[in-house]
Design a protein around this motif. Structure first.
Motif, mmCIF file in Angstrom:
data_model
loop_
_atom_site.group_PDB
_atom_site.id
_atom_site.type_symbol
_atom_site.label_atom_id
_atom_site.label_comp_id
_atom_site.label_asym_id
_atom_site.label_seq_id
_atom_site.Cartn_x
_atom_site.Cartn_y
_atom_site.Cartn_z
ATOM 1 N N ALA A 120 0.854 -1.185 0.000
ATOM 2 C CA ALA A 120 0.000 0.000 0.000
ATOM 3 C C ALA A 120 0.891 1.236 0.000
ATOM 4 O O ALA A 120 1.923 1.259 0.681
ATOM 5 C CB ALA A 120 -0.917 0.015 1.221
ATOM 6 N N THR A 121 0.494 2.248 -0.743
ATOM 7 C CA THR A 121 1.294 3.465 -0.848
ATOM 8 C C THR A 121 0.626 4.628 -0.122
ATOM 9 O O THR A 121 -0.528 4.536 0.312
ATOM 10 C CB THR A 121 1.492 3.862 -2.320
ATOM 11 O OG1 THR A 121 0.242 4.307 -2.864
ATOM 12 C CG2 THR A 121 2.028 2.709 -3.144
ATOM 13 N N GLY A 122 1.349 5.727 -0.025
ATOM 14 C CA GLY A 122 0.806 6.953 0.548
ATOM 15 C C GLY A 122 -0.184 7.609 -0.394
ATOM 16 O O GLY A 122 -0.345 7.201 -1.555
ATOM 17 N N PHE A 123 -0.858 8.662 0.082
ATOM 18 C CA PHE A 123 -1.969 9.234 -0.674
ATOM 19 C C PHE A 123 -2.136 10.718 -0.408
ATOM 20 O O PHE A 123 -1.640 11.265 0.572
ATOM 21 C CB PHE A 123 -3.272 8.524 -0.298
ATOM 22 C CG PHE A 123 -3.637 8.664 1.164
ATOM 23 C CD1 PHE A 123 -4.402 9.741 1.613
ATOM 24 C CD2 PHE A 123 -3.187 7.744 2.097
ATOM 25 C CE1 PHE A 123 -4.722 9.885 2.952
ATOM 26 C CE2 PHE A 123 -3.502 7.885 3.448
ATOM 27 C CZ PHE A 123 -4.271 8.954 3.875
ATOM 28 N N GLU A 124 -2.866 11.344 -1.320
ATOM 29 C CA GLU A 124 -3.463 12.654 -1.116
ATOM 30 C C GLU A 124 -4.975 12.479 -1.221
ATOM 31 O O GLU A 124 -5.452 11.626 -1.961
ATOM 32 C CB GLU A 124 -3.009 13.648 -2.186
ATOM 33 C CG GLU A 124 -1.540 13.989 -2.144
ATOM 34 C CD GLU A 124 -1.148 14.985 -3.229
ATOM 35 O OE1 GLU A 124 -0.042 15.526 -3.151
ATOM 36 O OE2 GLU A 124 -1.962 15.204 -4.163
ATOM 37 N N ILE A 125 -5.717 13.276 -0.474
ATOM 38 C CA ILE A 125 -7.177 13.278 -0.577
ATOM 39 C C ILE A 125 -7.604 14.620 -1.156
ATOM 40 O O ILE A 125 -7.166 15.680 -0.689
ATOM 41 C CB ILE A 125 -7.841 13.038 0.782
ATOM 42 C CG1 ILE A 125 -7.519 11.616 1.278
ATOM 43 C CG2 ILE A 125 -9.354 13.230 0.693
ATOM 44 C CD1 ILE A 125 -8.092 11.290 2.636
#
Length: 363
Positions: A120-125
């Motif tokens: 799983a990777t990091g994110f922006e919302i």
């Protein structure tokens, strides 16, 4: 451009009536720095022009393939159809209203090369206008089997796994609840090696129209039992009063720090790849951190008595029972405050109420 005979990554994208905006999602895959992929867009019986937009993109990029499916009304069916057609060594998911940044597949493949089975990777919302409203931090990428049990972490668009793992644990399951939480938990139970990546490679849409906002929890976690509805309602009201807010915030912080400290000392604890920071230092005062039920208490009449309970978005009753068994152990300070208020209004903790301690709701 020719389609690779054996793509390394199969990208599964379920869609329904997305129309032209789906091209933004498709284009974010075509822009990947890694090029040996296939994208399986599974149209769940779309009745608008979504399929035409996908076909148009497929004409210019043959790695994109439209799969027309009977209407399921749930993303699990299309995702299982995609799994059945996938040819890549790895399977990545992308919801039709999310976007990948160009380095997403590269970050996944680097993690797989290091031995991961699930990544799983990091994110922006971002909101529906494209404005970024929040971003992931290192703590969001820390993982442990208990985190997976208690909270629906890792949206599908951030996730990939080795092909065959999902089918080996029963595939995607439909029904009420968070189907991704359900599948990731079964993968964790199967001792899949989880890995996370700090890089923010995904932009997730936060909108009330998305499925995650529309899930109606069927399960519940009983907190207290009352003989009288008025007393139960009074306790529920007091628990929500502002005068208790600071005490609950302190209790939450204490519980989360103790829980995190215990997990971090375990061999099962996962930090983001390459990150050597202190997870406890990442905690903000009052935050739940690392999953959690994320729901408010409610009042439920049952068998002539009244439950104060937390709704749970678990797919199965068995999972809800596991949450009940773990949650009091990980939140003792918070439950001590709840039990004090409950006792003041004549209630008893659910685990002391015999048959009301089962906690999972109906199967």
């Amino acid at each position: 451009m020719t389609t690779p005979h054996e793509p390394r990554v199969s990208v599964i994208c379920p869609t329904f009536n997305r129309s032209r905006p789906i091209t933004d999602t498709l284009d974010s895959v075509s822009a990947q720095s890694v090029t040996d992929w296939e994208m399986l867009v599974v149209s769940d019986g779309s009745t608008d022009d979504t399929d035409d937009w996908v076909r148009d993109r497929a004409r210019t990029d043959p790695r994109i393939r439209l799969i027309r499916a009977e209407r399921h009304g749930h993303p699990s069916g299309p995702r299982n159809r995609g799994l059945a057609e996938a040819r890549g060594a790895y399977v990545a998911y992308l919801d039709h209203d999310d976007l990948w940044y160009p380095g997403h597949l590269r970050a996944l493949l680097d993690a797989f090369a290091a031995g991961a089975g699930f990544v799983a990777t990091g994110f922006e919302i971002a909101d529906r206008h494209g404005r970024v409203t929040s971003v992931s931090r290192a703590l969001d990428l820390c993982w442990h089997p208990e985190v997976q049990t208690l909270g629906p972490v890792f949206e599908p668009s951030r996730v990939a796994h080795r092909r065959g793992l999902a089918e080996a644990v029963g595939g995607w399951r439909a029904g009420s609840g968070a189907e991704d939480w359900d599948l990731w938990l079964r993968l964790a139970d199967a001792r899949t090696r989880f890995s996370t990546v700090l890089d923010r490679t995904v932009r997730l849409l936060a909108d009330t129209g998305t499925r995650r906002h529309g899930i109606t929890p069927r399960r519940r976690l009983p907190v207290a039992v009352f003989e009288d509805a008025a007393r139960a309602h009074a306790a529920l009201c007091e628990l929500g009063e502002h005068r208790h807010e600071a005490a609950f915030r302190r209790a939450c912080a204490a519980d989360t720090r103790a829980w995190l400290r215990r997990m971090a000392a375990s061999a099962e604890f996962v930090r983001p790849a390459g990150w050597s920071g202190d997870p406890e230092a990442e905690l903000a005062e009052g935050t739940e951190g690392l999953g959690g039920t994320g729901a408010d208490l409610l009042l439920v009449p049952e068998r002539g008595r009244y439950l104060v309970a937390l709704p749970l978005a678990c797919v199965t009753a068995e999972h809800a029972l596991r949450v009940q068994a773990l949650v009091r152990r990980t939140r003792p300070a918070q439950f001590a405050l709840i039990d004090e208020v409950v006792a003041r209004h004549g209630g008893v903790p659910a685990q002391d109420a015999g048959e009301y301690g089962f906690g999972g709701g109906r199967p």
